[in-house]
Design an enzyme around this catalytic site. Structure first.
Site, short mmCIF file in Angstrom:
data_model
loop_
_atom_site.label_atom_id
_atom_site.label_comp_id
_atom_site.label_asym_id
_atom_site.label_seq_id
_atom_site.Cartn_x
_atom_site.Cartn_y
_atom_site.Cartn_z
N ARG A 94 -6.29 12.93 -4.63
CA ARG A 94 -7.54 12.02 -4.34
C ARG A 94 -8.66 13.09 -4.10
O ARG A 94 -9.72 12.99 -4.36
CB ARG A 94 -7.31 11.34 -2.91
CG ARG A 94 -8.39 10.69 -2.15
CD ARG A 94 -8.80 9.48 -2.94
NE ARG A 94 -9.87 8.73 -2.00
CZ ARG A 94 -11.19 9.02 -1.66
NH1 ARG A 94 -11.45 10.19 -2.22
NH2 ARG A 94 -11.49 8.21 -0.71
N ARG B 216 0.84 -1.19 0.07
CA ARG B 216 0.02 0.15 -0.01
C ARG B 216 0.80 1.39 0.12
O ARG B 216 0.60 2.30 0.54
CB ARG B 216 -0.83 0.02 1.36
CG ARG B 216 -1.76 -1.09 1.21
CD ARG B 216 -2.91 -0.76 0.49
NE ARG B 216 -4.40 -1.62 0.64
CZ ARG B 216 -5.40 -1.38 1.30
NH1 ARG B 216 -5.60 -0.10 1.86
NH2 ARG B 216 -6.40 -2.16 1.08
N ASP C 67 -7.28 -1.66 -7.12
CA ASP C 67 -7.82 -2.63 -5.86
C ASP C 67 -8.23 -3.79 -6.41
O ASP C 67 -8.53 -4.01 -7.04
CB ASP C 67 -9.20 -1.69 -5.18
CG ASP C 67 -9.47 -2.03 -3.65
OD1 ASP C 67 -8.59 -1.78 -3.11
OD2 ASP C 67 -10.11 -3.02 -3.60
N ARG D 206 -2.65 7.14 1.35
CA ARG D 206 -3.28 8.42 2.27
C ARG D 206 -2.23 9.03 3.00
O ARG D 206 -1.92 9.80 3.64
CB ARG D 206 -4.21 7.92 3.24
CG ARG D 206 -5.85 7.99 2.29
CD ARG D 206 -6.82 7.39 3.10
NE ARG D 206 -6.47 5.93 3.40
CZ ARG D 206 -7.59 4.96 3.85
NH1 ARG D 206 -8.49 5.46 4.33
NH2 ARG D 206 -7.06 3.92 3.95
N TYR E 134 -15.90 -10.23 0.49
CA TYR E 134 -16.59 -8.92 -0.01
C TYR E 134 -17.72 -9.25 -0.79
O TYR E 134 -18.90 -8.51 -0.68
CB TYR E 134 -15.60 -8.07 -0.54
CG TYR E 134 -14.53 -7.52 0.32
CD1 TYR E 134 -14.56 -6.47 1.37
CD2 TYR E 134 -13.12 -8.19 0.39
CE1 TYR E 134 -13.74 -6.06 2.01
CE2 TYR E 134 -12.17 -7.58 1.19
CZ TYR E 134 -12.31 -6.64 2.13
OH TYR E 134 -11.34 -6.20 2.93
O1 CP3 Z 1 0.12 1.15 -3.15
C1 CP3 Z 1 -0.47 -0.14 -3.29
O2 CP3 Z 1 -0.36 -1.09 -2.52
C2 CP3 Z 1 -1.43 -0.33 -4.56
C3 CP3 Z 1 -2.91 -0.29 -4.43
C4 CP3 Z 1 -3.94 -0.90 -3.62
C5 CP3 Z 1 -4.91 -0.51 -2.89
N1 CP3 Z 1 -5.72 -1.52 -2.57
C6 CP3 Z 1 -5.30 0.73 -2.87
C7 CP3 Z 1 -6.12 1.02 -1.83
C8 CP3 Z 1 -3.79 -2.39 -3.14
C9 CP3 Z 1 -2.53 -3.39 -3.54
C10 CP3 Z 1 -4.98 -2.80 -2.73
C11 CP3 Z 1 -5.26 -4.32 -2.39
C12 CP3 Z 1 -6.40 -4.35 -1.39
N2 CP3 Z 1 -7.79 -3.70 -1.50
C13 CP3 Z 1 -6.27 -5.38 -0.32
C14 CP3 Z 1 -5.27 -6.39 -0.11
C15 CP3 Z 1 -4.16 -6.02 0.35
C16 CP3 Z 1 -4.49 -5.67 1.89
O3 CP3 Z 1 -4.35 -4.67 2.46
O4 CP3 Z 1 -4.92 -6.74 2.75
C17 CP3 Z 1 -7.80 -5.46 0.09
C18 CP3 Z 1 -8.20 -6.31 1.21
C19 CP3 Z 1 -8.46 -4.45 -0.34
C20 CP3 Z 1 -9.72 -3.85 -0.07
C21 CP3 Z 1 -9.88 -2.33 0.35
N3 CP3 Z 1 -9.57 -1.40 -0.43
C22 CP3 Z 1 -10.15 -2.34 1.55
C23 CP3 Z 1 -10.40 -2.86 2.81
C24 CP3 Z 1 -10.05 -0.62 1.63
C25 CP3 Z 1 -10.53 0.43 2.71
C26 CP3 Z 1 -9.28 0.24 3.79
C27 CP3 Z 1 -8.76 1.62 4.12
O5 CP3 Z 1 -7.64 1.83 4.46
O6 CP3 Z 1 -9.64 2.51 4.22
C28 CP3 Z 1 -9.80 -0.11 0.24
C29 CP3 Z 1 -9.68 1.26 -0.22
C30 CP3 Z 1 -8.18 1.53 -0.61
N4 CP3 Z 1 -7.37 0.80 -1.46
C31 CP3 Z 1 -7.36 2.54 -0.46
C32 CP3 Z 1 -6.13 2.66 -0.98
C33 CP3 Z 1 -5.31 3.57 -1.32
C34 CP3 Z 1 -7.88 3.89 0.43
C35 CP3 Z 1 -8.83 4.62 -0.44
C36 CP3 Z 1 -9.06 6.04 -0.29
O7 CP3 Z 1 -8.17 7.05 -0.63
O8 CP3 Z 1 -9.79 6.53 0.74
#
Ligand code: CP3
Length: 342
Positions: free
Chosen positions: A34, A21, A71, A25, A147
């Site tokens: 964003r 990640r 994502d 943020r 999900y």
């Molecule tokens: O930089 C990176 O790693 C690449 C981008 C990436 C994102 N999500 C961006 C993101 C990757 C590889 C993911 C994978 C992802 N998404 C996973 C597997 C990895 C892990 O952390 O276990 C999962 C379970 C998700 C599902 C998901 N997407 C969740 C649970 C959330 C909300 C979590 C939170 O922290 O709020 C997201 C949103 C998300 N995906 C964000 C980002 C940067 C935050 C979005 C925002 O800007 O508000």
């Protein structure tokens, strides 16, 4: 590319590092873009902006690999599930999958509607320095299914586990659909220029030990067999989170195993290093200060000395991390592992 060399167990002058990640943020540049674009999904779907966000941590941190900004839930979104990301709630599907009828409604070949992802991969690869790798990714069928069935993140996994135990044939049908689509989705990312692929099984630990192979690992193997047969030169990383008791059973046609922060790295090394490169597993909370970082880097570099290793956190970085400390971490890993490898 030092990252790819490490994936294939070739000797490297220092330990490559990237951060799960890493685009997100905690970076002011990310928050600004964003806010400008509006929604997270719009950010993922804009090739120009997703490219920019993917490259932000490369330029600032000097990590050895970029990961596509997207994502794991964009695939089910393309399959017809209405996805939104709500503040303080995370991802939400308005129309979760609840029965066999819902399975019939899922769009076949949804991967064909995700051209924006492949265009982003191509655009990033064109701009990224040749010495840095680009990682494409997808969620594991099991993790994505949680999900799709729950409709959002969950602490108990109640709905999907009711399905799993009372109607396993429904679960297997859903997992098979996801496995097929994920294979082709990842294949398109490879064709667009991804150098490595990572499969995130973030909710592996929601399954009991005795059900893990049958409902998750087996499907990840199906995907990795498919990709490895056609693209043996593409590095494949599996990340089964929180399943330490399953480590001795990990076996198959892939290159790297992601180790989460809860696992003893010595144990993972002794169990898996003869066969796989390990990636991980610093606790993301140890990014707290230079002292906690120094201690973590020294410990991890020392444990993995002489073995193939990619430094990373054992799960995603938190939005509260200070960018300058993350940069410090990258510098220290390069420096200390460089000395250790001599
Ligand atoms: O930089 C990176 O790693 C690449 C981008 C990436 C994102 N999500 C961006 C993101 C990757 C590889 C993911 C994978 C992802 N998404 C996973 C597997 C990895 C892990 O952390 O276990 C999962 C379970 C998700 C599902 C998901 N997407 C969740 C649970 C959330 C909300 C979590 C939170 O922290 O709020 C997201 C949103 C998300 N995906 C964000 C980002 C940067 C935050 C979005 C925002 O800007 O508000």
């Amino acid at each position: 590319m030092i990252f790819i060399d490490a994936c294939f167990k070739k000797p490297t002058d220092y330990t490559p590092i990237w951060i799960m990640r890493q685009a997100g943020r905690y970076m002011p540049e990310y928050r600004a873009l964003r806010a400008e674009v509006g929604s997270f999904l719009d950010l993922c779907k804009s090739v120009k902006h997703a490219t920019e966000v993917t490259l932000q941590p490369i330029n600032y941190l000097n990590v050895d690999a970029a990961i596509l900004f997207s994502d794991i839930l964009t695939l089910p979104n393309a399959m017809g599930l209405d996805l939104s990301f709500e503040a303080n709630k995370g991802p939400v599907f308005a129309n979760p999958v609840q029965n066999e009828k819902d399975l019939l409604k899922l769009k076949n070949n949804a991967f064909k509607d995700m051209q924006y992802v492949y265009d982003t991969v191509q655009s990033v690869r064109g701009k990224l320095d040749k010495s840095k790798a680009l990682i494409g990714f997808a969620g594991s069928p099991w993790t994505v299914a949680t999900y799709m069935v729950e409709g959002s993140g969950t602490k108990t996994f109640y709905n999907i586990k009711q399905k799993l135990y009372t109607d396993p044939s429904f679960m297997h049908k859903l997992l098979e659909i996801l496995t097929e689509q994920t294979k082709f989705y990842l294949e398109e990312q490879i064709k667009a220029g991804a150098d490595a692929i990572m499969i995130f099984d973030s909710w592996a630990n929601a399954l009991p030990y005795e059900d893990y192979y049958e409902f998750s690992f087996k499907y990840m193997l199906e995907i990795s067999n498919y990709l490895k047969e056609k693209y043996p030169h593409i590095a494949l990383i599996l990340f089964p989170k929180g399943v330490s008791s399953f480590l001795p059973q990990i076996n198959g046609n892939f290159d790297v195993v992601g180790i989460d922060w809860s696992i003893s790295l010595e144990y993972a090394r002794d169990t898996l290093s003869h066969k796989y490169t390990l990636q991980g597993n610093m606790d993301p909370s140890k990014i707290h200060s230079k002292e906690t970082i120094d201690e973590a880097v020294e410990r991890i570099v020392d444990i993995m000395k002489g073995k193939s290793h990619i430094f990373n956190f054992g799960h995603g970085i938190m939005p509260t991390a200070k960018p300058e400390l993350v940069k410090y971490l990258v510098e220290q890993v390069h420096k200390k592992s460089g000395i250790a490898s001599r």
